[in-house]
Design an enzyme around this catalytic site. Structure first.
Site, PDB file in Angstrom:
ATOM      1  CE  LYS A  58      -2.164 -11.340   1.527  1.00 27.38           C
ATOM      2  NZ  LYS A  58      -2.464  -9.923   1.714  1.00 27.38           N
ATOM      3  CE  LYS A 115       5.956 -12.592   2.460  1.00 27.25           C
ATOM      4  NZ  LYS A 115       5.213 -11.497   2.068  1.00 27.25           N
ATOM      5  CE  LYS A 131       1.151  -7.827   8.560  1.00 27.76           C
ATOM      6  NZ  LYS A 131       1.525  -6.434   8.453  1.00 27.76           N
TER       7      LYS A 131
HETATM    8  P1  TYM Z   1       2.782  -5.581   3.722  1.00 26.02           P
HETATM    9  O1  TYM Z   1       1.854  -4.846   4.604  1.00 26.02           O
HETATM   10  O2  TYM Z   1       2.648  -7.057   3.615  1.00 26.02           O
HETATM   11  O3  TYM Z   1       4.285  -5.293   4.117  1.00 26.02           O
HETATM   12  C1  TYM Z   1       4.747  -3.978   4.329  1.00 26.02           C
HETATM   13  C2  TYM Z   1       6.186  -3.808   3.848  1.00 26.02           C
HETATM   14  O4  TYM Z   1       7.060  -4.726   4.518  1.00 26.02           O
HETATM   15  C3  TYM Z   1       7.808  -5.457   3.554  1.00 26.02           C
HETATM   16  N1  TYM Z   1       8.046  -6.809   4.079  1.00 26.02           N
HETATM   17  C4  TYM Z   1       9.246  -7.383   4.125  1.00 26.02           C
HETATM   18  N2  TYM Z   1      10.468  -6.955   3.771  1.00 26.02           N
HETATM   19  C5  TYM Z   1      11.515  -7.792   3.971  1.00 26.02           C
HETATM   20  N3  TYM Z   1      11.386  -9.030   4.499  1.00 26.02           N
HETATM   21  C6  TYM Z   1      10.168  -9.500   4.873  1.00 26.02           C
HETATM   22  N4  TYM Z   1      10.049 -10.712   5.410  1.00 26.02           N
HETATM   23  C7  TYM Z   1       9.031  -8.674   4.698  1.00 26.02           C
HETATM   24  N5  TYM Z   1       7.704  -8.813   4.954  1.00 26.02           N
HETATM   25  C8  TYM Z   1       7.116  -7.668   4.567  1.00 26.02           C
HETATM   26  C9  TYM Z   1       6.931  -5.484   2.319  1.00 26.02           C
HETATM   27  O5  TYM Z   1       7.681  -5.753   1.160  1.00 26.02           O
HETATM   28  C10 TYM Z   1       6.336  -4.112   2.344  1.00 26.02           C
HETATM   29  O6  TYM Z   1       7.222  -3.166   1.778  1.00 26.02           O
HETATM   30  N6  TYM Z   1       0.798  -4.664  -0.794  1.00 26.02           N
HETATM   31  C11 TYM Z   1       1.630  -4.119   0.255  1.00 26.02           C
HETATM   32  C12 TYM Z   1       1.082  -2.856   0.878  1.00 26.02           C
HETATM   33  C13 TYM Z   1       0.822  -1.740  -0.079  1.00 26.02           C
HETATM   34  C14 TYM Z   1       1.780  -0.900  -0.685  1.00 26.02           C
HETATM   35  C15 TYM Z   1       1.046   0.051  -1.448  1.00 26.02           C
HETATM   36  C16 TYM Z   1       3.170  -0.860  -0.666  1.00 26.02           C
HETATM   37  C17 TYM Z   1      -0.415  -1.302  -0.472  1.00 26.02           C
HETATM   38  N7  TYM Z   1      -0.274  -0.223  -1.282  1.00 26.02           N
HETATM   39  C18 TYM Z   1       1.686   1.032  -2.204  1.00 26.02           C
HETATM   40  C19 TYM Z   1       3.804   0.110  -1.427  1.00 26.02           C
HETATM   41  C20 TYM Z   1       3.076   1.046  -2.188  1.00 26.02           C
HETATM   42  C21 TYM Z   1       1.749  -5.177   1.360  1.00 26.02           C
HETATM   43  O7  TYM Z   1       0.964  -6.082   1.446  1.00 26.02           O
HETATM   44  O8  TYM Z   1       2.759  -4.940   2.247  1.00 26.02           O
END
Ligand code: TYM
Length: 330
Positions: free
Chosen positions: A116, A198, A201
């Site tokens: 990022k 991967k 969005k």
């Molecule tokens: P975020 O918002 O980017 O994504 C949310 C969840 O979706 C999963 N994910 C994917 N899984 C498989 N293939 C993909 N291409 C893919 N893109 C996204 C992510 O692994 C995630 O599980 N930092 C985290 C948010 C967060 C969080 C937490 C998660 C904040 N606090 C506490 C767990 C526990 C994030 O940016 O996810």
């Protein structure tokens, strides 16, 4: 697959726009399966979403979009605690306390931060750097055993474990050491336009399937998905682009891998793509109908989130109180 039971579960998604198939297959689908026999907390992590440039008019909409998506996908507020991170002040307060136990070197190694930061040098900020500490606070406040996430989050969960262990060593046993819980086969859904990246969005529109995409858009995007030139359709022998399509197919179908290969191996890429589009559309349709219904009643959504925040606050403030006491702040 044997589902865990009797565990405390926490996970979250950033409300930074539309959710996609990666979010669903990597995270939300597991969340729904885990809510029955465990104590589950599912958060909308709005304080994480503001660490990159964002639109303050749209954020409240995205929060409700995300809430409606959670419920439409099958989260049941009578089983799971569904809430917004910023409604529970203990998250940011614990993050500050844990920050004092987090070496800078560990934060500098975080892949998500590096990616990022590279994208938006000028806009980089302390919040983006400290992001993984806030994520650790999200998890540790609820004494979570398991964190169902996609593969890209495992590094953050490792950091959370390190912070928790360091705290326990220094101040006495206080935190449960959480583990990442990854789905089989779908922990890393790849971009439809680049099988080495991967699904995300922040990428080109045609590279991801949004959970709210219309059937025509889904057909179009799957049709234009890149594939290798060899026509072989196999979970092991195809290249990464076709394997990615097969994995998405598998996640939505009841069939075994050999049965899928047999069914799809004769028609080349065209048949694979048509069948894949059909199965995605068939599975997203009920979710989309429920979403439209839920999203049209903001008062009801806000009520669910307020009840979730009340429950979450109770648990989180207890942990925070304990932590402050141990750290000599009480
Ligand atoms: P975020 O918002 O980017 O994504 C949310 C969840 O979706 C999963 N994910 C994917 N899984 C498989 N293939 C993909 N291409 C893919 N893109 C996204 C992510 O692994 C995630 O599980 N930092 C985290 C948010 C967060 C969080 C937490 C998660 C904040 N606090 C506490 C767990 C526990 C994030 O940016 O996810």
């Amino acid at each position: 697959m044997n589902l865990p039971s009797g565990q405390t579960i926490l996970s979250g998604i950033q409300p930074s726009g539309v959710l996609h198939l990666g979010n669903y297959l990597g995270a939300i689908k597991q969340w729904v399966a885990l809510q029955d026999n465990n104590t589950a907390y599912y958060c909308i992590v709005d304080e994480h979403a503001i660490t990159v440039p964002y639109d303050k008019e749209k954020l409240p909409e995205y929060i409700l979009d995300t809430a409606a998506t959670y419920l439409a996908a099958g989260l049941d507020p009578t089983k799971s605690t569904v809430f917004v991170q910023s409604h529970v002040p203990a998250h940011t307060e614990l993050a500050w306390l844990l920050g004092t136990l987090t070496p800078l070197g560990e934060l500098k190694r975080m892949t998500q931060f590096k990616e990022k930061e590279n994208k938006q040098q000028a806009e980089s900020n302390l919040g983006l750097f400290a992001y993984p500490v806030l994520q650790a606070a999200d998890i540790l406040l609820y004494q979570a055993d398991l964190v169902p996430v996609g593969e890209d989050q495992t590094q953050h969960i490792e950091l959370t474990r390190d912070i928790a262990k360091r705290f326990n060593n220094k101040f006495g046993e206080s935190f449960t050491i959480p583990k990442a819980y990854l789905p089989e086969g779908t922990s890393r859904i790849m971009s439809l336009s680049d099988p080495t990246a991967k699904m995300s969005k922040s990428d080109l529109d045609k590279s991801y399937i949004a959970l709210t995409d219309e059937p025509d858009a889904i057909r179009q995007k799957i049709k234009s998905a890149v594939t290798e030139t060899e026509p072989v359709i196999s979970f092991t022998k195809s290249g990464p682009a076709v394997q990615n399509l097969l994995q998405i197919y598998e996640a939505f179908s009841q069939l075994s891998r050999p049965a899928i290969e047999e069914k799809l191996s004769t028609g080349g890429h065209q048949k694979l793509k048509e069948s894949l589009a059909d199965i995605i559309i068939e599975h997203l349709q009920p979710l989309q109908e429920k979403y439209a219904d839920l999203r049209s009643d903001e008062t009801a959504l806000k009520k669910v989130l307020a009840a979730g925040a009340a429950k979450a606050n109770e648990v989180a403030s207890k942990t925070l109180h304990l932590v402050k006491e141990k750290m000599g702040l009480a």
